[in-house]
Design an enzyme around this catalytic site. Structure first.
Site, PDB file in Angstrom:
ATOM      1  N   ASN A 183       4.870   5.529 -10.852  1.00  0.00           N
ATOM      2  CA  ASN A 183       3.641   5.706 -11.621  1.00  0.00           C
ATOM      3  C   ASN A 183       2.382   5.684 -10.761  1.00  0.00           C
ATOM      4  O   ASN A 183       1.398   6.340 -11.092  1.00  0.00           O
ATOM      5  CB  ASN A 183       3.545   4.607 -12.685  1.00  0.00           C
ATOM      6  CG  ASN A 183       2.154   4.497 -13.286  1.00  0.00           C
ATOM      7  OD1 ASN A 183       1.722   5.346 -14.053  1.00  0.00           O
ATOM      8  ND2 ASN A 183       1.432   3.445 -12.908  1.00  0.00           N
TER       9      ASN A 183
ATOM     10  N   LYS B 153       0.665  16.640  -7.855  1.00  0.00           N
ATOM     11  CA  LYS B 153       1.452  16.537  -9.082  1.00  0.00           C
ATOM     12  C   LYS B 153       2.437  17.693  -9.221  1.00  0.00           C
ATOM     13  O   LYS B 153       3.520  17.541  -9.790  1.00  0.00           O
ATOM     14  CB  LYS B 153       0.525  16.451 -10.301  1.00  0.00           C
ATOM     15  CG  LYS B 153      -0.236  15.128 -10.382  1.00  0.00           C
ATOM     16  CD  LYS B 153       0.715  13.936 -10.365  1.00  0.00           C
ATOM     17  CE  LYS B 153       0.005  12.615 -10.564  1.00  0.00           C
ATOM     18  NZ  LYS B 153       0.934  11.461 -10.580  1.00  0.00           N
TER      19      LYS B 153
ATOM     20  N   THR C 214      -7.360   5.130 -19.571  1.00  0.00           N
ATOM     21  CA  THR C 214      -7.086   4.131 -18.540  1.00  0.00           C
ATOM     22  C   THR C 214      -8.319   3.991 -17.653  1.00  0.00           C
ATOM     23  O   THR C 214      -9.310   4.716 -17.806  1.00  0.00           O
ATOM     24  CB  THR C 214      -5.899   4.550 -17.655  1.00  0.00           C
ATOM     25  OG1 THR C 214      -6.263   5.722 -16.903  1.00  0.00           O
ATOM     26  CG2 THR C 214      -4.662   4.846 -18.503  1.00  0.00           C
TER      27      THR C 214
ATOM     28  N   TYR D 166      -5.345  16.986  -6.116  1.00  0.00           N
ATOM     29  CA  TYR D 166      -4.581  16.234  -7.126  1.00  0.00           C
ATOM     30  C   TYR D 166      -3.521  17.132  -7.763  1.00  0.00           C
ATOM     31  O   TYR D 166      -2.366  16.741  -7.930  1.00  0.00           O
ATOM     32  CB  TYR D 166      -5.535  15.695  -8.191  1.00  0.00           C
ATOM     33  CG  TYR D 166      -4.857  14.913  -9.297  1.00  0.00           C
ATOM     34  CD1 TYR D 166      -4.422  13.611  -9.087  1.00  0.00           C
ATOM     35  CD2 TYR D 166      -4.665  15.479 -10.560  1.00  0.00           C
ATOM     36  CE1 TYR D 166      -3.810  12.893 -10.106  1.00  0.00           C
ATOM     37  CE2 TYR D 166      -4.059  14.767 -11.576  1.00  0.00           C
ATOM     38  CZ  TYR D 166      -3.634  13.477 -11.340  1.00  0.00           C
ATOM     39  OH  TYR D 166      -3.024  12.772 -12.346  1.00  0.00           O
TER      40      TYR D 166
ATOM     41  N   ASP E 290       0.867  -1.174   0.000  1.00  0.00           N
ATOM     42  CA  ASP E 290       0.000   0.000   0.000  1.00  0.00           C
ATOM     43  C   ASP E 290       0.903   1.223   0.000  1.00  0.00           C
ATOM     44  O   ASP E 290       1.454   1.620   1.031  1.00  0.00           O
ATOM     45  CB  ASP E 290      -0.895   0.000   1.246  1.00  0.00           C
ATOM     46  CG  ASP E 290      -1.878   1.169   1.252  1.00  0.00           C
ATOM     47  OD1 ASP E 290      -1.705   2.103   0.437  1.00  0.00           O
ATOM     48  OD2 ASP E 290      -2.811   1.154   2.084  1.00  0.00           O
TER      49      ASP E 290
END
Length: 259
Positions: free
Chosen positions: A96, A166, A197, A162, A69
């Site tokens: 990734n 990033k 994806t 998010y 995890d």
């Protein structure tokens, strides 16, 4: 079929060991397949053993599955220890693994922020640092972080968390490159836009939304995992031996062309 140009090896990662986090599906799986075809042995890291094992069975190279995890603080050290116990070395690390969050900024909870920050930003930084130290002791290596055009370059409502993670990945990429470059470790990042994806399944399930987004891409289509994998292979291989600290948008012209 044309002949391979002289000086460009068909298997540029022959004898190398590559670690891919989030390697069970999507971009991670595509990266793993391409690195394996380039000659690398693979360690696939993620939470779901079944998904990782399915990808591992498809690889044309020796591989190992490391269940972890990656949102937990202890995960980076445990992952590197497990990979070294199996292969004895790490030459390429692809950070990734990531998740998204669409909660409005005023409704975010500390728990949400901590979990996503841990997975998307803390783990790439800590695992990158640990791997870089190992690579430096062996004479060098390559770290490739998967960032995102979303947030880092262009902003979307309700993705402040998010975007923050990033942006942190971009900053860590440059700083790690500066820290470890003299010891032969290169650190770069690839920034996709929306890619086909599981993470973006909602986009591709809505024909109107897919058409609206596709119209923003100079190349007339959204990205596929294989598109991102090709850029990762470039950074992982000797073809980019004089490239470090770079962040490459692989986005079909999404940020370069406004429509």
């Amino acid at each position: 079929m044309s002949e391979q140009p002289e000086g460009l090896p068909t298997r540029p990662l022959e004898g190398k060991v590559a670690v891919v986090t989030g390697g069970g599906r999507g971009i991670g799986a595509a990266v793993a397949v391409l690195l394996a075809r380039a000659g690398a042995r693979l360690a696939l890291v993620g939470r779901t053993e079944e998904t990782l094992a399915r990808t591992a069975r498809e690889l044309p190279a020796e591989s190992a599955v490391v269940v972890a995890d990656l949102s937990l603080p202890e995960a980076p050290a445990q992952v590197l220890e497990a990979v070294l116990a199996r292969f004895g070395r790490v030459d390429v690390l692809v950070n990734n693994a990531a998740a998204e969050n669409f909660t409005a900024s005023h409704e975010l909870t500390p728990a949400e922020a901590d979990q996503l920050w841990g997975l998307n930003a803390r783990t790439p930084l800590l695992l990158g640092g640990l791997a870089a130290a190992h690579m430096a002791a062996r004479g060098g290596g390559s770290i490739v972080n998967i960032s995102s055009d979303v947030g880092s370059v262009r902003s979307i409502p309700n993705q402040s968390l998010y975007a923050a993670t990033k942006g942190a990945v971009d900053g860590a990429t440059r700083s790690l490159a500066a820290e470890w470059g003299e010891r032969g470790v290169r650190v770069n990042a690839v920034r996709p836009a929306v890619t086909d994806t599981d993470m973006s399944a909602a986009v591709f399930a809505d024909p109107d939304l897919e058409r609206a987004l596709t119209a923003q891409y100079a190349l007339g289509r959204m990205g596929r995992p294989e598109d991102i994998a090709e850029a990762v292979l470039f950074f992982a291989s000797p073809a980019s031996s004089f490239v470090t600290g770079q962040i490459l948008s692989v986005d079909g012209g999404w940020i370069a062309v406004q429509r």
